[in-house]
Design an enzyme around this catalytic site. Sequence first.
Site, PDB file in Angstrom:
ATOM      1  N   LYS A   1     -11.691   0.454  -2.198  1.00  0.00           N
ATOM      2  CA  LYS A   1     -10.802   1.122  -3.047  1.00  0.00           C
ATOM      3  C   LYS A   1     -11.363   1.093  -4.382  1.00  0.00           C
ATOM      4  CE  LYS A   1      -7.166   0.143   0.232  1.00  0.00           C
ATOM      5  NZ  LYS A   1      -8.025  -0.175   1.486  1.00  0.00           N
TER       6      LYS A   1
ATOM      7  N   SER B   1       0.801  -1.297  -0.170  1.00  0.00           N
ATOM      8  CA  SER B   1      -0.026   0.174   0.152  1.00  0.00           C
ATOM      9  C   SER B   1       0.959   1.174   0.034  1.00  0.00           C
ATOM     10  CB  SER B   1      -0.742   0.109   1.380  1.00  0.00           C
ATOM     11  OG  SER B   1      -0.043   0.100   2.475  1.00  0.00           O
TER      12      SER B   1
ATOM     13  N   HIS C   1      -5.290  -3.617  -2.951  1.00  0.00           N
ATOM     14  CA  HIS C   1      -4.904  -2.694  -3.793  1.00  0.00           C
ATOM     15  C   HIS C   1      -4.621  -3.227  -5.272  1.00  0.00           C
ATOM     16  CE1 HIS C   1      -4.143   0.394  -0.740  1.00  0.00           C
ATOM     17  NE2 HIS C   1      -3.844  -0.469  -0.043  1.00  0.00           N
TER      18      HIS C   1
END
Length: 402
Positions: free
Chosen positions: A235, A176, A204
Site C-alpha cells: 500500500k 479498510s 492502511h
Amino acid sequence: MNDIAAQLAQLHEASLDRHTRLISGPQGPRVMLDGTPVLLLCSNNYLGLADHPRVREAAADAAMRWGVGAGASRLVSGTMTIHERLERRLADFEGTESCMLYGSGYLANIGVLTTLGGAGQTIFSDALNHASIIDGCRLARADTFVYDHCDLEHLQWALRDRGREGDVIVTDSVFSMDGDVAPLAGIVTLARRHGALVVVDEAHATGTLGPGGRGAVAEAGLEGEVEVLVGTLSKALGSYGGYVCARSEIVELLVNSSRSLIYSTAPSPPAAAGALAALELLIEQPLRPEKLQSTAELLRRQLGAAGMPPRSGRTQIVPLIVGDAEATVRLSEAALARGVFAQAIRPPTVPAGSSRLRLTVMASHTATELAGAVAALGDAAREVGVTFDPVPDAAEPVARAA
C-alpha cells in the site's frame, strides 16, 4: 457446471458480480483504464511510491543482482540478503526486536492467528476486521468471539465472560472500508487487565498515520505495548508482500509454526528491494503522510460542499455510502464515463445495505484533480438518481436511489 452458471447468474441478478479492468502503465493519479485515461480514486498506492524512480530503480537492480524469484521457502533454500536487510529496517522503523517477511499481508495475518490462536484459547476480533483476519480466525484452532465494531464495552464484557490468560485480541488499526481508526489505547488497557496478547494490522496506517508514518500504534503512543504488528508492503510502500514485527521469541515461533510462512515461497527480491527503497524515502521525507492527510481532508470538504458528505473520518479512505448495491454500481459506471475511476464496493466486502464508493486519495493527487472528481461524481449521482441525505454529525450519510 450448471450450478456454476446458476451461481454466476445469481450474483449478476443481485448486482454483486465482479470483473477486472485493464490498466496500462504504472499506478498513479491518472491511468489508462481499458484504453481510456481516467483519474484513479480507488488505489491503495497512498504515497504515490509505486512508480517512484528510486523504487523502480531499486527493484530493477535487485532483479539483475538476485534474480526475479526467491526459489523456495526460506526454510528450504535460505534467506536472501535483501530479505534480511528489509527485515532489519522494518524492525527498526516499527521499534520492535525482530521482523519476518511474508508473501502478502493476507498470509501474514493467517500465519499469526493460526500460530497464536491455539486450542482452548479465544481470539477476540473486531466485527469489521479485514477478510484476512476473518480467515485467520477460521483457520485457527482457537474459538473466535466477534465484538461489535470499535466497541470497548462489548469487548470488555466478552473478556470478562470468556477470556483467559494468553487469549488474542486482533484489530485493524485503520479499517479498510470505513477509514476509521480503532480505539487502540483502550484495547491495550483491556488486554493488560485480562492477560491477552494484542495483534494490530497496520496495513492502511503504515506510511499514513503517526510520527514519520510509523502507524496508528505509534500515533497512540503505544510503541512497545502491542505484541504483534502486522503490515503490508503493498500500500503506502508501493510494492508487494507482508511482514510481522514483534519480539524475537514470537518471530521464532512463527518461523517454526506458521504454515503460511513455512510452506510459501519467499517474497521476490525485486519486491523486497522496492519496498526497502520506499521505506527509505518515507524515513527521509517524513512529511509525506501529512501531505496525504491534508489531501484527504480537502476531498472531504469538497464532497460536503457538493452535497455528498462522506462518513466522518481523518484518514485517506473516504467512503461515500450509497446503500443499495445496484445503485452503487450505476453510480460507479456513471462516474467512470466522466473520467473518474471510483470502485463500487458491495457485499460481502461490506455489510448488506452499506454498498459504497470507497474513495482513496494519494499524496500525489492535486486539488484541481480532486475538484474535477467531485464535480464528476455529483453529475453522475444526478444522472443515476442518487441523492445524499445529510445527517447531523455527517458521520453516516445515507444515499437514496430514485
